[in-house]
Design a protein around this motif. Structure first.
Motif, short mmCIF file in Angstrom:
data_model
loop_
_atom_site.label_atom_id
_atom_site.label_comp_id
_atom_site.label_asym_id
_atom_site.label_seq_id
_atom_site.Cartn_x
_atom_site.Cartn_y
_atom_site.Cartn_z
N GLY A 1 0.83 -1.19 0.00
CA GLY A 1 0.00 0.00 0.00
C GLY A 1 0.87 1.25 0.00
N GLY A 2 0.28 2.35 -0.33
CA GLY A 2 1.01 3.61 -0.35
C GLY A 2 0.57 4.45 -1.53
N THR A 3 1.53 4.93 -2.29
CA THR A 3 1.23 5.79 -3.43
C THR A 3 0.73 4.97 -4.62
OG1 THR A 3 3.53 5.65 -4.16
CG2 THR A 3 2.94 7.51 -2.74
N PRO A 4 0.02 5.61 -5.55
CA PRO A 4 -0.48 4.91 -6.73
C PRO A 4 0.67 4.32 -7.57
CG PRO A 4 -1.53 7.05 -6.53
CD PRO A 4 -0.41 7.01 -5.53
N PHE A 5 0.33 3.32 -8.37
CA PHE A 5 1.28 2.74 -9.33
C PHE A 5 0.58 2.61 -10.67
CE2 PHE A 5 -0.95 -1.02 -8.00
CZ PHE A 5 -0.93 -1.87 -9.09
N THR A 6 1.37 2.46 -11.73
CA THR A 6 0.83 2.32 -13.07
C THR A 6 1.15 0.94 -13.62
OG1 THR A 6 1.11 4.68 -13.49
CG2 THR A 6 0.87 3.28 -15.42
N ALA A 7 0.15 0.32 -14.21
CA ALA A 7 0.31 -0.96 -14.92
C ALA A 7 0.12 -0.67 -16.40
CB ALA A 7 -0.71 -1.97 -14.43
N ARG A 8 1.12 -1.09 -17.20
CA ARG A 8 1.07 -0.78 -18.64
C ARG A 8 1.42 -2.00 -19.46
NH1 ARG A 8 3.28 1.18 -23.24
NH2 ARG A 8 2.41 3.08 -24.09
N VAL A 9 0.63 -2.27 -20.49
CA VAL A 9 0.92 -3.26 -21.51
C VAL A 9 0.80 -2.54 -22.84
CG1 VAL A 9 0.18 -5.39 -22.64
CG2 VAL A 9 0.06 -5.21 -20.15
N THR A 10 1.85 -2.56 -23.63
CA THR A 10 1.86 -1.88 -24.93
C THR A 10 0.82 -2.54 -25.85
OG1 THR A 10 4.20 -1.39 -24.67
CG2 THR A 10 3.31 -1.24 -26.90
N PRO A 11 0.04 -1.74 -26.57
CA PRO A 11 -0.93 -2.32 -27.51
C PRO A 11 -0.23 -3.23 -28.53
CG PRO A 11 -1.30 0.03 -27.25
CD PRO A 11 -0.01 -0.28 -26.56
N VAL A 12 -0.91 -4.32 -28.88
CA VAL A 12 -0.40 -5.25 -29.88
C VAL A 12 -0.81 -4.72 -31.25
CG1 VAL A 12 -0.55 -7.62 -30.74
CG2 VAL A 12 -0.56 -7.18 -28.27
N SER A 13 0.13 -4.66 -32.17
CA SER A 13 -0.18 -4.13 -33.50
C SER A 13 -0.81 -5.21 -34.38
CB SER A 13 1.08 -3.58 -34.17
OG SER A 13 2.04 -4.60 -34.32
N GLY A 14 -1.53 -4.77 -35.38
CA GLY A 14 -2.15 -5.69 -36.33
C GLY A 14 -3.56 -6.07 -35.93
N GLN A 15 -4.06 -7.09 -36.55
CA GLN A 15 -5.43 -7.55 -36.33
C GLN A 15 -5.45 -8.70 -35.33
OE1 GLN A 15 -8.10 -6.14 -37.50
NE2 GLN A 15 -6.98 -4.63 -38.70
N VAL A 16 -4.92 -8.48 -34.15
CA VAL A 16 -4.84 -9.52 -33.13
C VAL A 16 -6.09 -9.47 -32.25
CG1 VAL A 16 -3.53 -10.38 -31.16
CG2 VAL A 16 -2.34 -9.41 -33.12
N GLU A 17 -6.76 -10.59 -32.13
CA GLU A 17 -7.90 -10.68 -31.23
C GLU A 17 -7.41 -11.18 -29.89
OE1 GLU A 17 -11.23 -12.86 -32.60
OE2 GLU A 17 -11.09 -12.05 -34.62
N GLY A 18 -8.05 -10.74 -28.85
CA GLY A 18 -7.71 -11.22 -27.52
C GLY A 18 -7.96 -10.14 -26.49
N ILE A 19 -7.85 -10.54 -25.22
CA ILE A 19 -8.14 -9.62 -24.14
C ILE A 19 -7.09 -9.71 -23.04
CG2 ILE A 19 -10.63 -9.63 -24.52
CD1 ILE A 19 -10.81 -11.45 -22.01
N ILE A 20 -7.01 -8.64 -22.30
CA ILE A 20 -6.23 -8.57 -21.07
C ILE A 20 -7.24 -8.32 -19.96
CG2 ILE A 20 -4.46 -7.30 -19.79
CD1 ILE A 20 -3.63 -6.11 -22.59
N SER A 21 -7.24 -9.16 -18.93
CA SER A 21 -8.10 -8.95 -17.77
C SER A 21 -7.21 -8.81 -16.55
CB SER A 21 -9.06 -10.13 -17.56
OG SER A 21 -10.03 -10.15 -18.57
N TRP A 22 -7.60 -7.93 -15.65
CA TRP A 22 -6.78 -7.70 -14.46
C TRP A 22 -7.65 -7.42 -13.25
CZ3 TRP A 22 -7.64 -3.00 -12.31
CH2 TRP A 22 -8.22 -2.04 -13.14
N ARG A 23 -7.05 -7.63 -12.07
CA ARG A 23 -7.71 -7.34 -10.80
C ARG A 23 -6.69 -6.77 -9.83
NH1 ARG A 23 -10.82 -13.09 -9.86
NH2 ARG A 23 -12.34 -12.86 -11.54
N LEU A 24 -7.13 -5.82 -9.04
CA LEU A 24 -6.34 -5.29 -7.94
C LEU A 24 -7.11 -5.60 -6.67
CD1 LEU A 24 -3.88 -3.61 -6.96
CD2 LEU A 24 -5.40 -1.62 -7.03
N ASP A 25 -6.49 -6.35 -5.78
CA ASP A 25 -7.14 -6.77 -4.54
C ASP A 25 -6.27 -6.43 -3.35
OD1 ASP A 25 -9.17 -8.08 -6.04
OD2 ASP A 25 -7.93 -9.87 -6.22
N THR A 26 -6.91 -6.16 -2.22
CA THR A 26 -6.18 -6.14 -0.96
C THR A 26 -6.22 -7.57 -0.43
OG1 THR A 26 -8.15 -5.53 0.27
CG2 THR A 26 -6.66 -3.75 -0.35
N VAL A 27 -5.16 -7.95 0.29
CA VAL A 27 -5.07 -9.29 0.83
C VAL A 27 -4.53 -9.22 2.26
CG1 VAL A 27 -4.72 -10.41 -1.40
CG2 VAL A 27 -2.74 -9.62 -0.11
#
Length: 132
Positions: free
Chosen positions: A89-115
């Motif tokens: 915990g603390g200050t914000p952070f950034t999560a980045r995935v560079t876009p895939v070029s071309g006609q690529v199908e698919g998804i990125i799913s993510w979750r941020l949880d406290t544990v």
């Protein structure tokens, strides 16, 4: 696309700890990538889990950044378990995935949880890293 979303949800569920409390979550297309700043308040530990689902083999680079510190991780599409990262915990952070070029199908799913502290694995901060 619905099938990919179901596979991504199963991969995220596979790594979810029992003491989890969902703080944020989302899904993006591979061609859009991911560029999200996430808030981690207080002192409690967090986990950031990410899953990629695509009809063909892809490996994405996830960049986690907090302040001037950056770490990069490979995320393979199609894994049965999501990749999971411990973030204090603390200050914000950034999560980045560079876009895939071309006609690529698919998804990125993510979750941020406290544990609970007992669910933090190996290293409490996968952005700054830990010495063995």
């Amino acid at each position: 696309m619905e099938e990919a979303m179901q596979r991504a949800a199963r991969a995220l569920d596979a790594v979810e700890s029992k003491s989890v409390f969902r703080e944020d979550s989302g899904t993006a297309n591979l061609i859009e990538g991911l560029n999200r700043t996430l808030t981690t308040k207080g002192r409690k530990p967090y986990t950031f889990a990410i899953s990629c689902q695509a009809p063909s083999a892809h490996t994405l680079t996830l960049t986690l950044r907090r302040g001037d510190t950056t770490s990069e991780w490979d995320v393979a599409c199609g894994d049965r378990e999501a990749d999971q990262f411990d973030i204090p915990g603390g200050t914000p952070f950034t999560a980045r995935v560079t876009p895939v070029s071309g006609q690529v199908e698919g998804i990125i799913s993510w979750r941020l949880d406290t544990v609970g502290a007992e669910d933090v694995q190996d290293c409490a901060d996968d952005i700054t890293g830990c010495e063995s």
